[in-house]
Design an enzyme around this catalytic site. Structure first.
Site, PDB file in Angstrom:
ATOM      1  N   ASP A  62       0.818  -1.223   0.000  1.00 54.42           N
ATOM      2  CA  ASP A  62       0.000   0.000   0.000  1.00 54.42           C
ATOM      3  C   ASP A  62       0.849   1.269   0.000  1.00 54.42           C
ATOM      4  O   ASP A  62       0.311   2.371   0.106  1.00 54.42           O
ATOM      5  CB  ASP A  62      -0.943  -0.003   1.216  1.00 54.42           C
ATOM      6  CG  ASP A  62      -0.193  -0.127   2.533  1.00 54.42           C
ATOM      7  OD1 ASP A  62       1.057  -0.131   2.516  1.00 54.42           O
ATOM      8  OD2 ASP A  62      -0.852  -0.233   3.579  1.00 54.42           O
ATOM      9  N   GLY A  63       2.159   1.103  -0.060  1.00 52.06           N
ATOM     10  CA  GLY A  63       3.030   2.275  -0.089  1.00 52.06           C
ATOM     11  C   GLY A  63       3.189   2.958   1.260  1.00 52.06           C
ATOM     12  O   GLY A  63       3.820   4.006   1.364  1.00 52.06           O
TER      13      GLY A  63
ATOM     14  N   ARG B 207      21.660  -0.176  -3.607  1.00 44.49           N
ATOM     15  CA  ARG B 207      21.786  -1.475  -2.944  1.00 44.49           C
ATOM     16  C   ARG B 207      22.470  -2.488  -3.847  1.00 44.49           C
ATOM     17  O   ARG B 207      22.572  -2.265  -5.053  1.00 44.49           O
ATOM     18  CB  ARG B 207      20.369  -2.026  -2.659  1.00 44.49           C
ATOM     19  CG  ARG B 207      19.563  -1.147  -1.802  1.00 44.49           C
ATOM     20  CD  ARG B 207      18.162  -0.906  -2.368  1.00 44.49           C
ATOM     21  NE  ARG B 207      17.575   0.242  -1.663  1.00 44.49           N
ATOM     22  CZ  ARG B 207      17.059   0.148  -0.461  1.00 44.49           C
ATOM     23  NH1 ARG B 207      16.967  -1.027   0.125  1.00 44.49           N
ATOM     24  NH2 ARG B 207      16.620   1.215   0.165  1.00 44.49           N
TER      25      ARG B 207
ATOM     26  N   ASP C  66      18.489  -6.885  -1.569  1.00 46.54           N
ATOM     27  CA  ASP C  66      17.924  -5.543  -1.777  1.00 46.54           C
ATOM     28  C   ASP C  66      17.997  -4.700  -0.504  1.00 46.54           C
ATOM     29  O   ASP C  66      17.676  -3.519  -0.524  1.00 46.54           O
ATOM     30  CB  ASP C  66      16.472  -5.632  -2.268  1.00 46.54           C
ATOM     31  CG  ASP C  66      15.596  -6.462  -1.350  1.00 46.54           C
ATOM     32  OD1 ASP C  66      15.907  -7.647  -1.145  1.00 46.54           O
ATOM     33  OD2 ASP C  66      14.616  -5.934  -0.812  1.00 46.54           O
ATOM     34  N   ASN C  67      18.416  -5.315   0.593  1.00 47.55           N
ATOM     35  CA  ASN C  67      18.568  -4.568   1.843  1.00 47.55           C
ATOM     36  C   ASN C  67      20.036  -4.380   2.214  1.00 47.55           C
ATOM     37  O   ASN C  67      20.360  -4.050   3.350  1.00 47.55           O
ATOM     38  CB  ASN C  67      17.838  -5.286   2.981  1.00 47.55           C
ATOM     39  CG  ASN C  67      16.325  -5.235   2.818  1.00 47.55           C
ATOM     40  OD1 ASN C  67      15.805  -4.353   2.124  1.00 47.55           O
ATOM     41  ND2 ASN C  67      15.630  -6.151   3.435  1.00 47.55           N
TER      42      ASN C  67
ATOM     43  N   ASP D  53      17.526  -0.320   5.889  1.00 49.52           N
ATOM     44  CA  ASP D  53      16.240  -1.021   5.847  1.00 49.52           C
ATOM     45  C   ASP D  53      15.965  -1.810   7.124  1.00 49.52           C
ATOM     46  O   ASP D  53      15.841  -3.036   7.117  1.00 49.52           O
ATOM     47  CB  ASP D  53      16.157  -1.932   4.605  1.00 49.52           C
ATOM     48  CG  ASP D  53      15.820  -1.121   3.362  1.00 49.52           C
ATOM     49  OD1 ASP D  53      16.019   0.104   3.374  1.00 49.52           O
ATOM     50  OD2 ASP D  53      15.355  -1.713   2.375  1.00 49.52           O
TER      51      ASP D  53
HETATM   52  P1  AMP Z   1      11.800  -5.016   2.713  1.00 50.20           P
HETATM   53  O1  AMP Z   1      12.312  -6.408   2.721  1.00 50.20           O
HETATM   54  O2  AMP Z   1      10.915  -4.653   3.864  1.00 50.20           O
HETATM   55  O3  AMP Z   1      12.921  -4.029   2.581  1.00 50.20           O
HETATM   56  O4  AMP Z   1      10.832  -4.817   1.449  1.00 50.20           O
HETATM   57  C1  AMP Z   1      10.965  -5.535   0.243  1.00 50.20           C
HETATM   58  C2  AMP Z   1      10.277  -4.814  -0.875  1.00 50.20           C
HETATM   59  O5  AMP Z   1       8.889  -4.651  -0.610  1.00 50.20           O
HETATM   60  C3  AMP Z   1      10.810  -3.429  -1.161  1.00 50.20           C
HETATM   61  O6  AMP Z   1      10.817  -3.258  -2.542  1.00 50.20           O
HETATM   62  C4  AMP Z   1       9.799  -2.533  -0.493  1.00 50.20           C
HETATM   63  O7  AMP Z   1       9.741  -1.259  -1.082  1.00 50.20           O
HETATM   64  C5  AMP Z   1       8.521  -3.291  -0.695  1.00 50.20           C
HETATM   65  N1  AMP Z   1       7.514  -3.007   0.346  1.00 50.20           N
HETATM   66  C6  AMP Z   1       7.522  -3.384   1.629  1.00 50.20           C
HETATM   67  N2  AMP Z   1       6.434  -2.946   2.266  1.00 50.20           N
HETATM   68  C7  AMP Z   1       5.693  -2.263   1.357  1.00 50.20           C
HETATM   69  C8  AMP Z   1       4.455  -1.565   1.393  1.00 50.20           C
HETATM   70  N3  AMP Z   1       3.725  -1.486   2.502  1.00 50.20           N
HETATM   71  N4  AMP Z   1       4.030  -0.988   0.249  1.00 50.20           N
HETATM   72  C9  AMP Z   1       4.733  -1.061  -0.876  1.00 50.20           C
HETATM   73  N5  AMP Z   1       5.904  -1.702  -0.981  1.00 50.20           N
HETATM   74  C10 AMP Z   1       6.389  -2.301   0.116  1.00 50.20           C
HETATM   75 MG    MG Z   2      14.088  -3.131   1.794  1.00 47.87          MG
END
Ligand code: AMP
Ligand code: MG
Length: 504
Positions: A140-141, A198, A267-268, A277
């Protein structure tokens, strides 16, 4: 909803001299878009230290201009907001395209004189939780208050511990509910780093076979953040080697402070070797090398004792991505080979410092191995153990009591303490000197889950005092702060019930 009209008022934040060097890359690297405004933004917490880095006056924190800007409701003059694309391996599996699904880069601002760690002398400002982007996939962004507070506090705490990390300027809360397992309060965190590129940013182009873009990205990173590597015979090999070196050192620092990241996906992983992250991270309370801090990590891929080898695995993934630029597989291998020795050397140096040892002796490995066995078998509180060990006096067995009290198997501790004392005597260690040196590297205060939880629960009821209070304590993790003794205590029983997961 439209952004609130702030008319022609000039706010102090408007004078931040924004540029956006990332926006100068080709359009395929990102999507330009504005943050989505939120209703009723209000300040949850802000870091004076972070603000000072970018020459922002902390007296602005509560001003409407500041809050609206870092809620994403007002685009700051000169900023070019954008969401970057990247890909990555998640839990060891190629996940394809990810990208800034809820983060928006505003641009970069001056941040003091250039240094080796930050050759541009600038910091990027990025909103996290600021609305949908083309990379949001199923999300949901948005971000919830709970995870935003955790990221905010931990970024600043890690910086104070001397561990490379992205910084956090502030958290702005909103009345807009965000749906997770239950409805939660939404928030936007503002992060700062020289770059948020990253490992996965490189994997993105490499897996698409887009060597031109791969090279553009590598050149951008080298020219801006590793300018010295430009002179190397093979700058791309040098880049891989330097990132590998920094990553190995970073993870040695995590291990010795008991930090667990929780989601070490590629990616982190920062191309600058920063901790980035923050999600379901944790600090080790009762020591267990197999501890998994992320409730969603069923296999324990990112357990404490796995972090060093996962760091190496991630560097291999980066090496694979950079291979088209490096050329020879052997060169990539040679660059990656630094990981193990750098990690081991850094770990050894940090452990020596934690134990107050000045020299390196052949049997020291046995001493630290025995110490970790003691910690493991007795589930000793990691932070308290080292902090209290500093009070041990070579010729006074009674001085052991505070640390000895943490350990169930007292004879086992006594046996270890005897070998430790022998070792101290061998280098003519002086009690007071050693204590001072140990207290400068063994924190008294770390962001234990239960401390964050207390601040979060208050904040969810609109009382932000504990966020501020914790920030102040964690900014001086090595100070005694006798008035804050309770924050250095063992976690309460309810803390063992706390679960942090990928839901954020
Ligand atoms: P993360 O492992 O939490 O760093 O997230 C992995 C991916 O999911 C990244 O590309 C984030 O931008 C995306 N992401 C995580 N939570 C959301 C969210 N609530 N809305 C949109 N993208 C998300
Ligand atoms: Mg991330």
């Amino acid at each position: 909803m439209n952004a609130p009209d702030t008319g022609s008022i000039r706010h102090a934040t408007d004078s931040l001299p924004f540029e956006n060097s990332f926006a100068a890359l080709p359009g395929d690297f990102y999507t330009r878009l504005r943050p989505t405004p939120v209703p009723a933004p209000h300040l949850v917490g802000a870091s004076t230290a972070a603000a000072r880095m970018i020459n922002l006056d902390p007296s602005e924190f509560h001003s409407r201009g500041f809050v609206e800007a870092f809620a994403g409701n007002r685009v700051l003059p000169g900023s070019i907001p954008l969401a970057a694309v990247y890909s990555g391996h998640q839990f060891g599996v190629w996940a394809g395209q990810l990208g800034d699904g809820r983060a928006i880069l505003l641009g970069d601002v001056p941040a003091g004189n250039p240094t080796e760690d930050n050759p541009t002398g600038r910091l990027e400002l990025q909103l996290k939780g600021s609305g949908l982007t083309p990379y949001s996939r199923m999300g949901d962004g948005r971000a919830v208050l709970r995870s935003s507070i955790r990221e905010f506090l931990c970024s600043e705490a890690m910086a104070a511990l001397g561990i490379p990390t992205s910084r956090a300027l502030c958290v702005v809360g909103t009345d807009m509910p965000v749906m997770r397992e239950t409805p939660e309060t939404g928030a936007i965190a503002t992060r700062m780093a020289p770059t948020f590129v990253r490992f996965g940013s490189f994997e993105h182009w490499s897996y698409k076979d887009r060597k031109t873009e791969l090279k553009i990205l590598a050149d951008y990173v080298i020219d801006n953040f590793y300018p010295a590597l430009r002179e190397a015979p093979n700058p791309y090999k040098a880049l891989l080697q330097e990132v590998t070196r920094r990553t190995a050192e970073l993870i040695a620092q995590w291990q010795t402070v008991g930090f667990m990241h929780g989601v070490m996906n590629t990616d982190n992983m920062s191309i600058l070797g920063l901790t980035i992250d923050y999600g379901p991270f944790g600090f080790m309370d009762a020591f267990d090398a197999g501890h998994i801090c992320n409730h969603s990590d069923h296999q324990g891929r990112y357990a404490y004792h796995m972090q060093p080898r996962i760091g190496q695995w991630n560097c291999f993934a980066l090496g694979q991505a950079l291979l088209p630029l490096i050329g020879e597989v052997d060169d990539a291998h040679a660059a990656l080979e630094v990981y193990k020795p750098v990690y081991e050397q850094k770990l050894e140096a940090l452990l020596h410092a934690k134990l107050g040892l000045k020299s390196v002796q052949p049997d020291d490995g046995a001493l630290t191995d025995a110490m970790f066995s003691l910690l493991q078998e007795n589930h000793v509180d990691f932070t308290l153990f080292f902090r209290r060990l500093g009070d041990l006096k070579i010729d006074d067995p009674a001085s052991d009591e505070p640390v000895r009290d943490l350990i169930i198997d007292r004879p086992a501790f006594d046996a270890w303490a005897e070998s430790y004392r022998r070792r101290l005597k061998q280098e003519n260690s002086v009690d007071a000197e050693r204590r001072a040196a140990m207290n400068a590297v063994n924190p008294k205060f770390v962001l234990r889950n239960h401390l964050a939880q207390t601040a979060i629960e208050k904040a969810q009821n609109k009382d932000f005092s504990e966020v501020d209070n914790l920030l102040r304590i964690l900014e001086k993790p090595f100070d005694e702060q006798p008035e804050n003794e309770a924050y250095a205590d063992l976690p309460p029983h309810w803390a063992s019930q706390l679960e942090v997961s990928c839901s954020s």
